[in-house]
Design an enzyme around this catalytic site. Structure first.
Site, PDB file in Angstrom:
ATOM      1  CB  ILE A  68       7.057  89.607  28.754  1.00  0.00           C
ATOM      2  CG1 ILE A  68       6.883  90.412  27.316  1.00  0.00           C
ATOM      3  CG2 ILE A  68       6.850  88.243  28.647  1.00  0.00           C
ATOM      4  CD1 ILE A  68       7.540  89.787  26.192  1.00  0.00           C
ATOM      5  CB  SER A  69       2.349  93.127  29.231  1.00  0.00           C
ATOM      6  OG  SER A  69       3.125  93.961  30.053  1.00  0.00           O
ATOM      7  CD  GLN A  70      -3.505  88.585  28.227  1.00  0.00           C
ATOM      8  OE1 GLN A  70      -3.528  89.449  28.782  1.00  0.00           O
ATOM      9  NE2 GLN A  70      -4.447  87.571  27.796  1.00  0.00           N
TER      10      GLN A  70
END
Ligand code: SAH
Length: 218
Positions: A68-70
């Site tokens: 999951i992206s930052q």
């Protein structure tokens, strides 16, 4: 939107800190975007054991060697893409579905493609637990886009491409914008703008994404 979502724990304070310390402090100013980050429960898109750390300034594994992206990366991409309320947005790489949820609260329609069937199903199930805007997800190879619903006002790619996103640019509306990580000798976030037949590109900044892969897989 229900902030407690089944876990019984209220993460409103963690979300507020994420917004002020990670987003506003680093130049994210779009009010609708900040509001979406305050609203969407990020913790339901990650392993429940992660708990409130879901709001930390980092990415997390979501299985199948994907992440999951930052939060800041997602906010930077969406703000750079200048997503507006009437926009139809194509997203490549649904992953956890978190960015899909954020986009759906800002745009009119979100079409999202994920090549891993199990991740697409997990994302759909997380998204069904909360109130979102209009979202359609399909399992497919995003490099080819989603011709059926084209053209799109905005296109966002969440996995690194090795060259110009030709098929996607063909599905971009006039005055449309596309953001994608492009990896050549080094990797950069690139913003493409279409003005009729003319496409211009701008290098925004260095980045590191998981690579875009070919084909689909369960
Ligand atoms: N924004 C997402 C990021 C997910 S990581 C999130 O925050 O959860 C990138 C995703 O792109 C992975 O789920 C990966 O499986 C997917 N992906 C990689 N190549 C793809 C392709 N060709 N088509 C569609 N999805 C792809």
């Amino acid at each position: 939107m229900e902030s407690r979502v089944e876990t019984g724990i209220d993460y409103t304070i963690a979300r507020r800190r994420m917004v002020t310390e990670q987003l506003q402090a680093h130049g994210i100013t779009d009010r609708k975007l900040l509001h979406a980050f305050l609203t969407v429960p990020r913790h339901i898109f990650v392993d429940p054991a992660i708990g409130s750390r879901a709001y930390d300034d980092c990415s997390f594994p979501i299985g199948h060697a994907q992440t999951i992206s930052q939060p800041y990366t997602i906010a930077f991409m969406i703000q750079s893409l200048d997503v507006r309320s009437g926009d139809r947005v194509l997203e490549i790489g649904t992953g956890s579905g978190y960015q899909t949820a954020i986009l759906s609260l800002i745009a009119r329609d979100v079409y999202s493609i994920e090549r891993l069937g199990s991740l697409a199903e997990k994302a759909e199930s997380a998204l069904s637990r909360i109130h979102t805007g209009r979202i359609r997800i399909k399992i497919g190879d995003g490099a080819a886009g989603w011709r059926h619903y084209a053209p799109y006002d905005r296109i966002i790619v969440s996995a690194a491409m090795s060259g110009r996103p030709k098929a996607l640019l063909d599905q971009l509306a006039d005055d449309g914008l596309l953001i994608a990580p492009i990896a050549t000798e080094s990797e950069h976030l690139m913003l493409f703008s279409r003005d009729g037949y003319r496409v211009t590109q701008q290098r925004l900044k260095k980045c590191a994404f998981v690579p875009l892969r070919k084909g689909v897989s369960p």
